[in-house]
Design an enzyme around this catalytic site. Structure first.
Site, PDB file in Angstrom:
ATOM      1  N   TYR A 194      -2.716  -1.117  10.282  1.00 49.01           N
ATOM      2  CA  TYR A 194      -2.740  -1.429   8.854  1.00 49.01           C
ATOM      3  C   TYR A 194      -1.493  -0.864   8.179  1.00 49.01           C
ATOM      4  O   TYR A 194      -0.789  -1.573   7.447  1.00 49.01           O
ATOM      5  CB  TYR A 194      -3.990  -0.851   8.211  1.00 49.01           C
ATOM      6  CG  TYR A 194      -4.035  -1.027   6.700  1.00 49.01           C
ATOM      7  CD1 TYR A 194      -4.605  -2.162   6.139  1.00 49.01           C
ATOM      8  CD2 TYR A 194      -3.491  -0.061   5.846  1.00 49.01           C
ATOM      9  CE1 TYR A 194      -4.637  -2.338   4.762  1.00 49.01           C
ATOM     10  CE2 TYR A 194      -3.513  -0.229   4.471  1.00 49.01           C
ATOM     11  CZ  TYR A 194      -4.088  -1.362   3.930  1.00 49.01           C
ATOM     12  OH  TYR A 194      -4.113  -1.531   2.565  1.00 49.01           O
ATOM     13  N   SER A 241       0.844  -1.191   0.000  1.00 51.77           N
ATOM     14  CA  SER A 241       0.000   0.000   0.000  1.00 51.77           C
ATOM     15  C   SER A 241       0.879   1.241   0.000  1.00 51.77           C
ATOM     16  O   SER A 241       2.013   1.205   0.511  1.00 51.77           O
ATOM     17  CB  SER A 241      -0.891   0.019   1.253  1.00 51.77           C
ATOM     18  OG  SER A 241      -1.553   1.268   1.403  1.00 51.77           O
TER      19      SER A 241
END
Length: 247
Positions: free
Chosen positions: A151, A138
């Site tokens: 996350y 990400s």
């Protein structure tokens, strides 16, 4: 990574990025296996597509991963590409003491899941021609989102793990990292319809085009994520964190 003629296993293939990649790879002439917890979503991904198969898998369940890998090897002995895509992104407030169950689940799925599944299949992949491991990280691996700290941390760890994996498997298994920006999926509530995120079809079009280049880039970064990917070297990390915190 070879563009066609592979047998590709995609985790998190019941929706979003995983589903759309699975369909694109299938359209390109690959056999594809999608895996996730949602049987309904998996059936929807595979519907009407010969040689697009599905298997249930909870990547957070350590006990099931070895059994799942054995099933994959037995049913699909030609599997030569593993795509670690499954992930979750709950929002958290770490400004005070809290229940850590969500954070522990994020680590189990986003980080330990890819590590465990790679471990279970690595010897098989090393025995195959044109083998590849594709890890989906990400842009938040490089600029953390304050309301999704665990996350962001797991994606940063996955980036680091991927670099090491690439080095130790050099000449044996190709290792590729896909670095998405925020994409319009159901990863978080309301994200699929939020115009601050990149439309899913646009992301798949651009990133899939990069994956088809020869040689395949080690890191697949669409234009929209490059500011995050290169934030530290450009001295923009703090500025981008502030921007994310204000959203």
């Amino acid at each position: 990574m070879k563009n066609t003629g592979n047998t590709i296993l995609v985790t998190g293939g019941s929706s979003g990025i995983g589903r759309e990649y699975a369909k694109r790879w299938h359209d390109a002439g690959n056999t594809v296996i999608v895996a996730a917890r949602s049987e309904d979503g998996l059936r929807e991904t595979a519907e009407g597509r010969e040689n697009l198969h599905w298997l249930e898998l909870d990547v957070a369940d350590e006990a099931s991963i070895d059994q799942f890998a054995q099933t994959v090897r037995e049913r699909f002995p030609d599997v030569n590409v593993l795509v670690n895509n499954a992930g979750i992104m709950p929002f958290e407030n770490i400004s005070g003491s809290r229940d850590l169950s969500d954070a522990e689940k994020v680590v189990a799925i986003n980080l330990l899941g890819p590590i465990r599944l790679t471990n279970a299949l690595i010897d098989h992949l090393k025995s195959k021609d044109d083998a590849a491991i594709v890890n989906v990280s990400s842009g938040l691996a490089f600029v953390p989102l304050p309301k999704a700290p665990t996350y962001s941390a797991t994606k940063a760890a996955l980036h680091s793990y991927t670099m090491t994996l690439r080095k130790v498997l050099e000449g044996k298994v190709e290792v590729i990292e896909i670095v998405p920006p925020g994409v319009q999926t159901d990863l978080t509530p309301g994200q699929a319809n939020n115009d601050q995120y990149m439309p899913l079809d646009d992301f798949i079009d651009e990133s899939f085009g990069l994956l088809q280049q020869t040689p395949t880039p080690r890191e697949v970064c669409v234009e929209q994520v490059k500011a995050f990917r290169h934030a530290e070297e450009n001295g923009k990390t703090a500025e981008l964190i502030d921007m994310l915190a204000d959203r």
